[in-house]
Write a protein that holds these residues in place. Structure first.
Motif, short mmCIF file in Angstrom:
data_model
loop_
_atom_site.label_atom_id
_atom_site.label_comp_id
_atom_site.label_asym_id
_atom_site.label_seq_id
_atom_site.Cartn_x
_atom_site.Cartn_y
_atom_site.Cartn_z
N PHE A 82 0.83 -1.21 0.00
CA PHE A 82 0.00 0.00 0.00
C PHE A 82 0.87 1.25 0.00
O PHE A 82 0.66 2.18 -0.79
N ALA B 290 3.48 1.34 -3.24
CA ALA B 290 2.95 1.22 -4.60
C ALA B 290 3.27 2.48 -5.40
O ALA B 290 3.25 3.60 -4.87
N GLU C 67 1.44 3.45 -7.90
CA GLU C 67 0.15 4.08 -8.15
C GLU C 67 -0.37 4.74 -6.87
O GLU C 67 -0.12 4.27 -5.76
N VAL D 249 -3.17 5.51 -4.19
CA VAL D 249 -4.32 4.77 -3.65
C VAL D 249 -5.06 5.68 -2.67
O VAL D 249 -4.43 6.30 -1.80
N ILE E 9 -8.71 5.68 -0.20
CA ILE E 9 -9.83 4.91 0.33
C ILE E 9 -10.83 5.89 0.92
O ILE E 9 -10.44 6.81 1.66
N ASN F 13 -2.09 6.66 0.34
CA ASN F 13 -0.71 6.19 0.44
C ASN F 13 0.25 7.30 0.01
O ASN F 13 -0.16 8.39 -0.38
N VAL G 71 -12.34 2.02 -2.95
CA VAL G 71 -10.89 2.09 -3.13
C VAL G 71 -10.62 2.54 -4.56
O VAL G 71 -11.12 1.93 -5.52
N VAL H 31 -7.52 3.36 -7.28
CA VAL H 31 -6.10 3.22 -7.61
C VAL H 31 -5.86 3.96 -8.92
O VAL H 31 -6.54 3.69 -9.92
#
Length: 837
Positions: free
Chosen positions: A285, A288, A290, A292, A294, A305, A384, A386
């Protein structure tokens, strides 16, 4: 009922057990009698220190649980109970009526927090189940409807209680002596209880292990509460690797005096696995690439993140509780987001591209996938998203699009773009019944610019030329660069050839002004232009461009700096050349070539001297094809190297065969094309062929043309010297028709000069040719070279050459080129030649 049926001493024992278990396992326990049908409760006992507030919460939760138990399936209720913050166990009589309830919750020291309870651990649930089982066992011997005598004492069997656990459980007194253990300990330590109870750690284990165990006891005592004293990976009785966790806690009597230490070792493999998975997920998480984000069901951000911060510029503190619309760029209409949310709610996922705004205001594109996360009741719990910043990808796509359709040097349309535009214009011209012209333009001798001034200067000239051509054409004309120095122009809706000629004149005027370079040097260029007109010269874009190209080559053949219109004969000529090219490739594959040999004789006595190997080709369809036709084509399409090596090897094998037969000849001469000798490995290939065939180098002669000196003459001279050092004779073929640099001629390691047949043809009647022949003979002898004349067809020519000192001759006067088996009269035995010498 239980409270009424039990004696005071039994209730005190129950209270003590509850207090001990509560303190040991950090549980809050309440036991209630169910005294009425409407589920009113009477407290039997509860944990020491349990507040009124907690007891009320236990009873409220218990009431909800009992009501649910009336309507729900038992298995479903059990699953939900195990997840609840307050854990309940019901006790029923033989008729199935609920008569007692036990409630458990984990001790929560932070009561100022909104949540009252914490979730029970697996060990706490196991303890709760075992205590409930002990209560049920006691109730079986009691008549709940009649009060028992005061002197009846009911107690919980502690040994049975701990034996029910798969975990290892043992108890030591304050002296470190084991006073009890369960069956799991006996199995794990491979000792009976009798062998364990009454012993110390030093009696049971090695000194190092015993010391570790005693230190764990001391840590629990000093802490005053349950502590994890060790965690390790071991092998169980079934040889399986397991993770074991050991918990120890001090045991106190009702007066608070330390009475010993209780310990428990449990398998935490699943816990470790879950912990590792959580750590892995957390690392993925946070690390990453990418971003993210939530959100809860209301769309408010609950977590991000690091990549989210790196991409958007917003920190975690700035976005928590915010709606993702803070990133909105304003580029998308309201309908876009309505479709997004409709897809997300119906399908549970949406993927696409969105333009968002960074914290500092820059708008950027992102590829994003938004997923809804559901619980077991299929209710959305959170979302979520991404996403990846695709700014660089978008820029690359634009660059690739530009590269795909535009020339990177001049920024003009390239071939692909031009063909597309031409195809569209042809459709329009067809509907409007109008003509259209294509001009194919090629700069004359542009290769010399690149070779002499360099490709950088060449590119600068092409850029300047593109600008000039663009200015010379109208806004309706289309100019494109096809490749290298080739440009093409489309003239839509022409009125006739006069308007085309006018456009051609404007293009040619571009070349009247010199191109000025950075160093103030000027360069002048010319161009050859080919013209094809729709629909007479082609009805599609391929044929028009192809025919304009053919017309351009016709303009080059006519002397360059010119233009030509397409005619049908050009197409026929191109088709014939393509057919010949295809046949030439097939001839190499089928080995359709063969060699003939033309004798060379000494002019003073006409004795045989040697032969010139000449290639011939008979095609099964096209018939006999002249070397003057297919050799230039082979040079043009890059096949001359392979053909040349085949000729050399075949001639050497023939020479070896004659020598084996005892025949005499001085040398076999083989023609070498300029492209062959320009190869860096030519000398090595000749050496390998001599080694492979076994022909002595003294019997080989290579004929090279003057034009070979035009490309890197120093390297050519070096290679010719290497060939001469091997014993190979070298001659200049067609002397006087090519480069003719006397400066290089004196440096060449050659043995012979060959007078071209164009100079021999008209002697002795043409005074110019006779003068040239005499000069070549005199020059050659002055340089200590032998002179050979080719194309000798009359006796008068032979007499003139002999009188003027020519050494050797070949031509139809003596013999046409023949197959090897027809040369017997020019191949005397070696013995006879020795006798003449």
């Amino acid at each position: 009922m239980f409270k009424e049926a039990s004696s005071q001493s039994a209730l005190r024992e129950w209270q003590q057990e509850v207090n001990d278990i509560s303190a040991e396992f950090r549980l809050t326990i309440t036991i209630n009698d169910i005294i009425t049908a409407d589920h009113r409760f009477q407290e039997v006992c509860f944990s020491q220190g349990c507040s009124e507030r907690i007891r009320q919460q236990h009873q409220m939760s218990l009431l909800q649980y009992i009501n649910a138990a009336t309507f729900e399936h038992a298995s479903t209720l059990s699953q939900e109970n195990s997840k609840a913050d307050v854990y309940h166990q019901l006790v029923r009589d033989q008729a199935g009526h609920i008569v007692m309830a036990l409630s458990f919750s984990a001790v929560n020291h932070d009561l100022d927090k909104p949540e009252m309870f914490q979730a029970l651990t697996a060990v706490q649930i196991r303890i709760a189940d075992m205590l409930s089982s002990a209560v049920r066992a006691s109730l079986t011997s009691m008549d709940l409807h009649n009060k028992q005598p005061e002197n009846v004492i009911h107690s919980v069997d502690v040994q049975a209680f701990i034996n029910a656990f798969d975990e290892h459980i043992w108890i030591k007194n304050t002296d470190g002596i084991y006073i009890g253990c369960n069956k799991s300990v006996e199995r794990a330590w491979r000792k009976s209880a009798d062998q364990i109870v009454g012993k110390s750690d030093f009696d049971l284990f090695d000194p190092r292990t015993a010391t570790l165990f005693i230190e764990g006891d001391k840590l629990a005592i000093d802490t005053g509460a349950a502590v994890v004293v060790s965690e390790c990976e071991e092998v169980d009785l079934n040889s399986n690797k397991v993770w074991l966790e050991t918990i120890k806690a001090p045991v106190y009597d009702p007066q608070g005096q330390l009475t010993g230490v209780i310990g428990m070792t449990r398998n935490i493999a699943k816990h470790k696995e879950a912990q590792e998975q959580l750590m892995l997920a957390a690392n993925v998480f946070q690390n990453a690439v990418e971003g993210v984000v939530i959100t809860d069901t209301y769309g408010n951000i609950t977590e991000i993140n690091q990549a989210f911060t790196d991409i958007t510029g917003y920190s975690r503190e700035e976005v928590l509780g915010q709606n993702p619309r803070i990133l909105s760029s304003g580029r998308h209409p309201k309908s876009f987001f309505e479709r997004l949310w409709n897809t997300l709610l119906v399908q549970g996922k949406w993927h696409g591209e969105i333009w968002n705004r960074r914290k500092h205001g820059a708008i950027f594109p992102q590829a994003i996938t938004i997923s809804a996360v559901f619980d077991k009741q299929n209710i959305i719990q959170y979302y979520v998203a991404v996403f990846a910043d695709i700014s660089a990808q978008k820029q690359n796509e634009e660059k690739l699009k530009n590269l795909a359709y535009f020339d990177p040097l001049t920024q003009l349309p390239n071939r692909m773009q031009f063909m597309s535009l031409l195809e569209q214009e042809l459709i329009h011209s067809n509907r409007a019944k109008k003509q259209l012209a294509i001009l194919f333009l090629d700069i004359d001798f542009f290769k010399h610019i690149n070779d002499s001034l360099g490709h950088v200067i060449g590119d600068e000239i092409l850029v300047e030329l593109a600008k000039r051509l663009s200015y010379a054409l109208s806004d309706f004309d289309v100019l494109a660069r096809l490749s290298g120095d080739e440009f093409v122009v489309m003239l839509p809706s022409i009125m006739g050839t006069d308007s085309v000629t006018s456009s051609v004149d404007r293009i040619r005027s571009v070349f009247e002004r010199p191109f000025i370079l950075d160093n103030a040097q000027s360069v002048r260029l010319t161009a050859s232009i080919g013209v094809a007109i729709y629909p007479s010269d082609g009805d599609d874009h391929d044929s028009l461009l192809r025919n304009a190209d053919a017309a351009m080559h016709r303009a080059k053949l006519d002397g360059r700096n010119n233009y030509a219109f397409y005619t049908e004969s050009m197409t026929k000529q191109a088709v014939a050349q393509l057919k010949l090219q295809t046949a030439l490739h097939q001839a190499i594959a089928n080995d359709d070539f063969y060699l003939v040999y033309q004798p060379k004789l000494k002019l003073d006595d006409l004795t045989p001297y040697g032969f010139e190997a000449l290639i011939r080709w008979h095609d099964p369809i096209l018939g006999d094809i002249s070397p003057g036709e297919f050799i230039p084509l082979a040079e043009k399409i890059g096949l001359i190297w392979g053909i040349g090596l085949w000729v050399l090897k075949t001639a050497c094998l023939q020479g070896v065969e004659w020598l084996t037969q005892g025949k005499y000849f001085d040398r076999i001469s083989v023609n070498v094309a300029s492209l062959q000798i320009q190869r860096s490995d030519f000398v090595e290939q000749v050496r390998l062929i001599l080694l492979e065939t076994g022909l002595p180098a003294k019997h080989l002669e290579l004929e090279v043309t003057e034009s070979c000196m035009m490309h890197d003459p120093d390297a050519i001279i070096r290679d010719l010297k290497l060939l001469g050092a091997m014993g190979i004779a070298l001659s200049i073929d067609d002397f006087g028709t090519g480069y003719s640099s006397l400066n290089y001629l004196k440096k060449l390691p050659i043995d012979k000069l060959k007078i071209d047949q164009s100079f021999v043809r008209d002697i002795p009647h043409d005074s110019n040719n006779t003068a040239i022949a005499k000069a070549v003979i005199a020059l050659g002898h002055a340089l200590n070279l032998q002179i050979i004349a080719e194309g000798v067809e009359t006796q008068a020519q032979a007499d003139f050459l002999r009188v003027n000192g020519c050494d050797l001759a070949q031509g139809y006067l003596y013999s046409k080129p023949r197959l090897p088996e027809a040369l017997a009269d020019f191949l005397p035995p070696v013995a006879s030649m020795k006798s003449k010498k």
